[in-house]
Structure formats: structure tokens, C-alpha cells
Design a protein around this motif. Structure first.
Motif, PDB file in Angstrom:
ATOM      1  N   THR A 151       0.751  -1.229   0.095  1.00 52.16           N
ATOM      2  CA  THR A 151      -0.022   0.130   0.107  1.00 52.16           C
ATOM      3  C   THR A 151       1.035   1.249  -0.085  1.00 52.16           C
TER       4      THR A 151
ATOM      5  N   ASP B 270      -0.789   4.354  -0.980  1.00 54.60           N
ATOM      6  CA  ASP B 270      -1.959   5.534  -0.863  1.00 54.60           C
ATOM      7  C   ASP B 270      -1.704   6.724  -1.930  1.00 54.60           C
ATOM      8  N   LYS B 271      -0.793   6.483  -3.039  1.00 59.08           N
ATOM      9  CA  LYS B 271      -0.901   7.457  -3.981  1.00 59.08           C
ATOM     10  C   LYS B 271      -1.584   6.782  -5.252  1.00 59.08           C
ATOM     11  N   THR B 272      -2.666   7.678  -5.525  1.00 68.51           N
ATOM     12  CA  THR B 272      -3.689   7.205  -6.683  1.00 68.51           C
ATOM     13  C   THR B 272      -3.310   6.629  -7.840  1.00 68.51           C
ATOM     14  N   LEU B 273      -2.117   7.115  -8.245  1.00 67.09           N
ATOM     15  CA  LEU B 273      -1.542   6.816  -9.592  1.00 67.09           C
ATOM     16  C   LEU B 273      -0.564   5.533  -9.346  1.00 67.09           C
TER      17      LEU B 273
ATOM     18  N   SER C 187      -8.998  16.200  -7.441  1.00 64.39           N
ATOM     19  CA  SER C 187      -8.593  14.808  -7.195  1.00 64.39           C
ATOM     20  C   SER C 187      -8.688  13.878  -8.449  1.00 64.39           C
TER      21      SER C 187
ATOM     22  N   GLY D 249      -9.026   9.793  -9.465  1.00 66.61           N
ATOM     23  CA  GLY D 249      -9.494   8.373  -9.112  1.00 66.61           C
ATOM     24  C   GLY D 249      -9.316   7.329 -10.175  1.00 66.61           C
ATOM     25  N   VAL D 250      -9.006   6.055  -9.733  1.00 65.91           N
ATOM     26  CA  VAL D 250      -8.732   4.884 -10.659  1.00 65.91           C
ATOM     27  C   VAL D 250      -9.655   3.722 -10.039  1.00 65.91           C
ATOM     28  N   ASP D 251     -10.801   3.440 -10.566  1.00 66.07           N
ATOM     29  CA  ASP D 251     -11.419   2.146 -10.144  1.00 66.07           C
ATOM     30  C   ASP D 251     -10.858   0.591 -10.447  1.00 66.07           C
TER      31      ASP D 251
ATOM     32  N   VAL E 134     -10.468   5.639 -15.305  1.00 68.52           N
ATOM     33  CA  VAL E 134      -9.790   7.063 -14.633  1.00 68.52           C
ATOM     34  C   VAL E 134     -10.474   8.123 -14.749  1.00 68.52           C
TER      35      VAL E 134
ATOM     36  N   SER F  19      -5.904   0.664  -7.213  1.00 64.21           N
ATOM     37  CA  SER F  19      -5.089   1.964  -7.106  1.00 64.21           C
ATOM     38  C   SER F  19      -4.669   2.194  -5.492  1.00 64.21           C
ATOM     39  N   GLY F  20      -3.551   2.913  -5.523  1.00 64.94           N
ATOM     40  CA  GLY F  20      -2.822   3.182  -4.313  1.00 64.94           C
ATOM     41  C   GLY F  20      -1.940   1.967  -3.776  1.00 64.94           C
TER      42      GLY F  20
END
Length: 280
Positions: free
Chosen positions: A75, A77-80, A167, A169-171, A176, A234-235
Motif C-alpha cells: 500500500t 496511498d498514491k492514486t496513480l 482529485s 480516481g482509478v477504479d 480513470v 489504485s494506491g
């Protein structure tokens, strides 16, 4: 003959040691896949010769194969930072325009707001409708030429007066999306995943990148969270699949194998010296 048999054993042990050393050296490399040396015996006999009376002629290296097992997820915690759970690969395009495939999902944004990996290659995505997120290209049967670079604008409309980005996000499906200060959400693309009929046939390029070959087959493109492509997390980042305990045990075994072959050469040398000295 025993000299050459033991010499082949020394060379094989050296290859084994080199392979294990490379695994240990890359234990902290993101998305690194460990390798294993494969060996086979050398045997030759005349067509009419009784093989039960013929000793082998040594060992040879059949190849060094990578083990494409899943690494543990860390982990960040960085979105990309993206990690794959499954057999898929990210598709990236280098500065030279060449397509390669990687499981190293440590992506960042460059000066032009393109998402790039640690080598500067841009991640490839399927173009989508900005409001609905529906892909504008059918992933089934798609080729790398159908993909596009992922760009994350700083403002809603790309102008200095537009709403600022708040922000990204990536699911799990690799979609994206960007949220801007005025509350609007824009879909930027869906991460293009690739899989291969034979992962072992991929050509290593370093930095956890591979390119397709005739042996691996052409890439099969698709979207995440479907079938063999796996899900995008993600993260997170995928760690190396090297187990340091196993590698140290293998290192000891390879070292003992090297020593045993050295002793065999020493014994053959002693025997030869004794025979030569019989005449004196």
C-alpha cells in the motif's frame, strides 16, 4: 572425459549462481519476476552401442525461465500507483514510440500532464466518453494502434480560467476519472490491459518491461476486472515475487554443487597424476 563432464557441471553451477544472485539483487525491485535456471543432461551413444554401458557426458543449460507468479501488494496511498491482481499487463508507449508491457504501476504525471512510468513511457488507455465513461473503441480485437495516451488536465476545459483539478480516481476496472473544483467529474480513459498466450515467451527489456515475440504471441487487449486481465488496485504497488528465504537455500545448494564438481576435477587430476607417475 571426466574433466569435461565436471567442467560442464561447473559452468552449469555458475549459471545457477548467477540466476539466483540476480533474483536476490532485485528483491526490492517493483514488479520484478524471479528467474530459474533449467538444466538437462548430455548423453550420446552410437546407434548399435549398448546404452547401459555408457556414462553421461555432463550437463547443459536448457534456458533461464522467468516465474510469472503474483507478487505481494504494498500500500502506498498514491492514486496513480497501480497494482494488478491477475495475469494482465499495463500497456505503455516509450518516447521512441515502441510499445512495451509492464506490471510496474508506479505512474506519475510529467510536465505535459501525461501519466508516465519510471522509464518515461506513457500509459495507454481506451478513449472514453468524458461524461458517461463508455469506451469509444471496442476493446475486443483492439490493437495498440487503437489506444491513446492518458492525459490529466489541470483544469476542467484545459484553459487557465477553467475549474481547477481537485482529485483523480482509478477504479477496479481501470476507469480513470478526474474531479474538478466546480464538482464536475470527467472520465479520462480506461486503462488498457494486455495478456499473452505464453508469458514465458515475452522478451525482457529491463525495468520490469517486456515486449511481445513470436513465442509469446500477439497481445490480447482488454479492460481490467475481466477474465485473465485481473483487477487494477489504485494506491498499491506489486512487490517482487522473490522469496529471499528460498533463494538463500538455493544459493547454498548451488554453491555445494559447484564445490562437488570442483572436487571431481581434483580427483580426476589426482588419478591422472598417479597413472603418469607409474612409469617413473
Amino acid at each position: 572425459m571426466s574433466f569435461y563432464i565436471s567442467l560442464s557441471g561447473l559452468k552449469a553451477s555458475q549459471t545457477d549462481l548467477s540466476t539466483i544472485s540476480n533474483n536476490v539483487a532485485n528483491v526490492s525491485s517493483t514488479a520484478f519476476k524471479k528467474s530459474k535456471a533449467q538444466f538437462g543432461d548430455i548423453f550420446a551413444a552410437a546407434p548399435m552401442q549398448t546404452t547401459s554401458q555408457v556414462a553421461g557426458q555432463g550437463v547443459r543449460v536448457q534456458g533461464v525461465a522467468q516465474q510469472f507468479t503474483q507478487g505481494t501488494l504494498e500500500t502506498t496511498d498514491k492514486t496513480l500507483d497501480l497494482a494488478i491482481t491477475g495475469e494482465g499487463y499495463f500497456t505503455v508507449k516509450g518516447e521512441d514510440g515502441n510499445i512495451s508491457y509492464t506490471r510496474n504501476g508506479a505512474f506519475a504525471v510529467d510536465d505535459d500532464r501525461y501519466a508516465v512510468d519510471t522509464t518515461g513511457a506513457r500509459i495507454q488507455v481506451f478513449a472514453v466518453d468524458p461524461t458517461t465513461g463508455a469506451t469509444t473503441v471496442d476493446p475486443t480485437g483492439a490493437t495498440p494502434a487503437d489506444l491513446t495516451d492518458l492525459q490529466i488536465p489541470n483544469t476542467f476545459d484545459g484553459t487557465a480560467t477553467g475549474a481547477q483539478l481537485t482529485s483523480v480516481g482509478v477504479d477496479k476496472k481501470g476507469m480513470v476519472s478526474a474531479v474538478y473544483a466546480d464538482g464536475s467529474t470527467v472520465y479520462l480513459g480506461q486503462v488498457a490491459m494486455a495478456s499473452f498466450n505464453s508469458q514465458e515467451g515475452l522478451r525482457q527489456e529491463g525495468d520490469a518491461h517486456w515486449t511481445s515475440t513470436v513465442a509469446s504471441g500477439s497481445p490480447i487487449l482488454g479492460t481490467a476486472n475481466q477474465g485473465m486481465f485481473g483487477a487494477v488496485n489504485s494506491g498499491m504497488l506489486e512487490r517482487s515475487n522473490v522469496d529471499i528465504t528460498d533463494e538463500l537455500v538455493n544459493l547454498i545448494a548451488a554453491q555445494r554443487n559447484f564445490q562437488a564438481n570442483s572436487k571431481a576435477i581434483e580427483a580426476a587430476n589426482t588419478l591422472t597424476t598417479t597413472i603418469v607417475n607409474l612409469r617413473t
